[in-house]
Design a protein around this motif. Sequence first.
Motif, short mmCIF file in Angstrom:
data_model
loop_
_atom_site.label_atom_id
_atom_site.label_comp_id
_atom_site.label_asym_id
_atom_site.label_seq_id
_atom_site.Cartn_x
_atom_site.Cartn_y
_atom_site.Cartn_z
N PHE A 51 10.43 -5.92 35.36
CA PHE A 51 11.43 -6.76 34.69
C PHE A 51 11.40 -6.48 33.19
O PHE A 51 10.39 -6.71 32.53
CB PHE A 51 11.15 -8.24 34.97
CG PHE A 51 11.00 -8.55 36.44
CD1 PHE A 51 12.10 -8.50 37.28
CD2 PHE A 51 9.77 -8.87 36.97
CE1 PHE A 51 11.96 -8.77 38.63
CE2 PHE A 51 9.62 -9.14 38.32
CZ PHE A 51 10.72 -9.09 39.15
N ASP A 52 12.50 -5.97 32.68
CA ASP A 52 12.55 -5.57 31.27
C ASP A 52 12.78 -6.75 30.33
O ASP A 52 12.18 -6.81 29.26
CB ASP A 52 13.67 -4.54 31.06
CG ASP A 52 13.40 -3.24 31.82
OD1 ASP A 52 12.21 -2.98 32.10
OD2 ASP A 52 14.35 -2.51 32.13
N GLY A 120 17.15 -3.99 42.60
CA GLY A 120 16.34 -3.64 41.44
C GLY A 120 14.86 -3.60 41.74
O GLY A 120 14.09 -2.92 41.05
N LYS A 247 18.26 -6.19 33.49
CA LYS A 247 17.91 -4.77 33.41
C LYS A 247 18.88 -4.10 32.46
O LYS A 247 20.01 -3.77 32.84
CB LYS A 247 17.98 -4.13 34.80
CG LYS A 247 17.67 -2.64 34.80
CD LYS A 247 16.21 -2.38 34.51
CE LYS A 247 15.87 -0.90 34.65
NZ LYS A 247 14.44 -0.64 34.33
N ALA A 254 18.13 -2.94 25.29
CA ALA A 254 17.18 -4.03 25.54
C ALA A 254 16.88 -4.79 24.25
O ALA A 254 16.88 -6.02 24.23
CB ALA A 254 15.89 -3.46 26.14
#
Length: 415
Positions: A51-52, A120, A247, A254
């Motif tokens: 998990f970003d 994902g 994501k 990000a």
Amino acid sequence: MFRFIAADLKRNLAGAAIVALIIALATALGVAVTLQERALRLGSARAASAFDLVIGAPGSETQLVLSSVFLQAAPLPLVPGTVLSGLARDPRVAWAAPIGFGDFAGDSPIVGTTAELVAGMGGVSEGQVFSKLGEALVGALADHKIGDAITPLHGRLGEGGHAHAEARYTVVGRLKPTGTPWDHAVLVPIEAVWAIHEHHDEDEEEHEGAEHHEEEEHEHHLDFSRPIDPAALSAPEAPGLPAILVKPKTFADAYKLRMEYRTDRTLAVFPGEVLTRLYGTLGDARRVLTAVAAGAQGLVAASILLVVVVHILQRRRQIGALRAFGAPRGVVFSIVFLETFAVIGVGVLAGFGLGWLAARSISSILTEESGIAMPVVFTAEDWLAALALLAATVVIAAIPSALAYRQSPAEALRG
């Protein structure tokens, strides 16, 4: 010479074994602390790597990550449902999946989400992804099987929870292994979670103000046979969400999203950043425990050295006899050195084995409780520590050997 050493150790086997065991236990303490701290760090980092970015309502960053990534249930403030629809339309986002929790299937947390999160996380190993409100997926290590029916529990039964008797899920697939707490989870459509709790809230309103209320099982059930409606997620009246897993398409996206969603209405965090702060706390605890272990090892080393020196002094006549029969000083030195080094060296090596077994046992217990796979592995740093301990053993063994080397055979025999 080696036959003499073997015979001497055999004659004093009980004492040598006790000394080796004490050294092994002292060494194992330090090894177990190091390996367990590393296993916890590696396991949690791997669990968070899937998990970003996590977005939720303003509050505790640590609790947001623990609840959303590690599924440690706790009440979280809700982020508006419109945030999810905004992320879904954002060209910088590969996918954004909501999560909602609070219900359980036995000891497995039920997580409301979407098919995007399933994809994902690697997809399913058997069965299919849910397509109706009443369908569920189970983690790789969950006890449920495909075809099982699940009645969700709000909270845990042993902790004052209650069953949602009006709802039923049917397991239609199993997730691929992830080595995270999600391997024990049950995933259902987020719309089903909303429907259950909306239904529960309506029931509470119906009974509000009643003077007497007996427990009853509802004869009507929610209609979970209808297909999932993706439009419900972007509807203006969509309920609030505890967290959204995002994501981003690129590394730069990000950071842009994280900056953009850190406002007075939302909170965006990188799980890795939160874990880094937790690792700092773990590092402090590890240093304290390592210092305690080092102190214990130092005391043991000093005690063993004292015992060996006293033992050598008690054997002055035997050593003098060896010299009188023509044994050179070097041979006497070697005999005492090799005996001492063998006993202490065996204790050090056995300590590394015991420390590894202890860390494996602790990791197994923690993995069972948390679902986080914790690898217990030796690194180059550990082998350097082992070499350092063996080098210290050489120094310790050399002290009584030097005393035996300098001893005069005539004085020893007269004594």
